[in-house]
Write a protein that holds these residues in place. Structure first.
Motif, short mmCIF file in Angstrom:
data_model
loop_
_atom_site.label_atom_id
_atom_site.label_comp_id
_atom_site.label_asym_id
_atom_site.label_seq_id
_atom_site.Cartn_x
_atom_site.Cartn_y
_atom_site.Cartn_z
N UNK A 79 46.91 48.62 93.68
CA UNK A 79 47.46 47.94 92.51
C UNK A 79 48.96 47.72 92.67
N UNK A 80 49.63 48.72 93.24
CA UNK A 80 51.07 48.63 93.41
C UNK A 80 51.48 47.50 94.33
N UNK A 81 50.85 47.42 95.48
CA UNK A 81 51.19 46.36 96.45
C UNK A 81 50.80 44.99 95.91
N UNK A 82 49.55 44.87 95.44
CA UNK A 82 49.08 43.59 94.92
C UNK A 82 49.88 43.13 93.72
N UNK A 83 50.17 44.05 92.82
CA UNK A 83 50.92 43.69 91.62
C UNK A 83 52.34 43.26 91.93
N UNK A 84 52.97 43.94 92.88
CA UNK A 84 54.34 43.60 93.25
C UNK A 84 54.43 42.21 93.87
N UNK A 85 53.50 41.91 94.77
CA UNK A 85 53.48 40.59 95.42
C UNK A 85 53.24 39.49 94.39
N UNK A 86 52.23 39.68 93.54
CA UNK A 86 51.89 38.66 92.55
C UNK A 86 53.02 38.44 91.55
N UNK A 87 53.62 39.53 91.09
CA UNK A 87 54.67 39.42 90.09
C UNK A 87 55.95 38.83 90.69
N UNK A 88 56.23 39.14 91.95
CA UNK A 88 57.41 38.56 92.60
C UNK A 88 57.28 37.04 92.67
N UNK A 89 56.11 36.57 93.07
CA UNK A 89 55.86 35.13 93.16
C UNK A 89 55.99 34.48 91.78
N UNK A 90 55.41 35.13 90.77
CA UNK A 90 55.45 34.59 89.41
C UNK A 90 56.88 34.50 88.90
N UNK A 91 57.64 35.56 89.09
CA UNK A 91 59.03 35.57 88.61
C UNK A 91 59.90 34.56 89.36
N UNK A 92 59.62 34.40 90.63
CA UNK A 92 60.41 33.50 91.46
C UNK A 92 60.17 32.04 91.11
N UNK A 93 58.94 31.73 90.69
CA UNK A 93 58.58 30.34 90.44
C UNK A 93 58.59 29.94 88.96
N UNK A 94 58.36 30.90 88.08
CA UNK A 94 58.17 30.55 86.66
C UNK A 94 59.28 31.03 85.73
N UNK A 95 60.24 31.79 86.23
CA UNK A 95 61.32 32.30 85.37
C UNK A 95 62.67 32.10 86.05
N UNK A 96 63.70 32.47 85.33
CA UNK A 96 65.05 32.37 85.89
C UNK A 96 65.54 33.69 86.44
N UNK A 97 64.62 34.60 86.79
CA UNK A 97 65.03 35.90 87.31
C UNK A 97 65.84 35.73 88.59
N UNK A 98 66.97 36.43 88.64
CA UNK A 98 67.83 36.36 89.82
C UNK A 98 67.47 37.41 90.86
N UNK A 99 66.62 38.35 90.47
CA UNK A 99 66.21 39.42 91.39
C UNK A 99 64.68 39.62 91.26
N UNK A 100 63.90 38.61 91.61
CA UNK A 100 62.45 38.67 91.36
C UNK A 100 61.73 39.84 92.02
N UNK A 101 62.07 40.15 93.27
CA UNK A 101 61.36 41.25 93.94
C UNK A 101 61.67 42.58 93.29
N UNK A 102 62.97 42.85 93.07
CA UNK A 102 63.35 44.14 92.50
C UNK A 102 62.89 44.27 91.06
N UNK A 103 62.90 43.16 90.35
CA UNK A 103 62.37 43.14 88.98
C UNK A 103 60.88 43.48 89.01
N UNK A 104 60.17 42.93 89.99
CA UNK A 104 58.72 43.14 90.10
C UNK A 104 58.38 44.56 90.51
#
Length: 208
Positions: free
Chosen positions: A108-133
């Motif tokens: 769950x940790x690996x899958x969730x981090x990858x999916x959320x990083x992509x989502x934040x990078x493409x759908x929000x204005x997050x400046x730190x998508x990976x660390x946020x995820x």
């Protein structure tokens, strides 16, 4: 109310600190302290903290952390019920995470981090998508462990805090970054206390 929470309470290290950050500091520290003592009151205090931080993190552009608070509230209600009901009519004791559970958490940790990083990078204005995820996923997994009274949940909180501290300094949330330094120390204290509680519970079962 929103205007008050967003207003500046004081300036710390050259950065303005809002009342939302101050209230988040107090309720957050209080909550972690109560978790370490296995107090049921940690849950309502934690929910109050989540409500304040929804606003704080959204204002800072940490959208995953802001949305995470909503999930925290749902998990807190479940954890509150879980702690109150206990197990088999008795108190809910601190236990260890089994190998099967660790495998599930890792997946769950690996899958969730990858999916959320992509989502934040493409759908929000997050400046730190990976660390946020990654902090979001670690925090969710730690909350699950906390609700189940797994002592290893403190290890996940510690890992998250070590990332949160420089992240919040980077975002100008100075007081919150300092709060997480305090969280880190409280997490170490909680880890030691829950480990002792785990040993005590094991000894009690063995004697019984």
């Amino acid at each position: 109310m929103l205007t008050f929470l967003n207003s500046t309470a004081f300036t710390a290290f050259g950065a303005p600190t809002t009342w939302a950050e101050v209230i988040g500091f107090v309720t957050g520290a209080w909550c972690v302290y109560l978790v370490g003592r296995q107090s049921l009151w940690n849950w309502p205090i934690g929910i109050a903290n989540n409500l304040v931080w929804i606003l704080l993190f959204a204002t800072a552009g940490l959208y995953a952390d802001s949305g995470l608070q909503v999930v925290y509230i749902a998990l807190a209600l479940w954890g509150w019920s879980n702690w109150a009901r206990g197990r088999d009519g008795g108190a809910l004791h601190v236990t260890s995470t089994r190998a099967r559970e660790w495998a599930m958490l890792a997946a769950i940790g690996v899958g969730g981090t990858v999916a959320l990083t992509v989502l934040l990078d493409t759908a929000t204005g997050s400046t730190v998508p990976f660390w946020d995820a990654v902090t979001t996923v670690l925090s969710l997994l730690a909350t699950w462990g906390q609700a189940k009274k797994k002592w290893e949940s403190w290890l996940l909180w510690i890992a998250a805090d070590l990332i949160y501290i420089p992240l919040y300094f980077h975002k100008g949330l100075t007081l919150t970054a300092l709060l997480y330094v305090g969280f880190l120390l409280l997490c170490v204290r909680g880890l030691i206390a829950w480990r002792r509680s785990r040993v005590a519970a094991t000894d009690y079962v063995a004697v019984a």
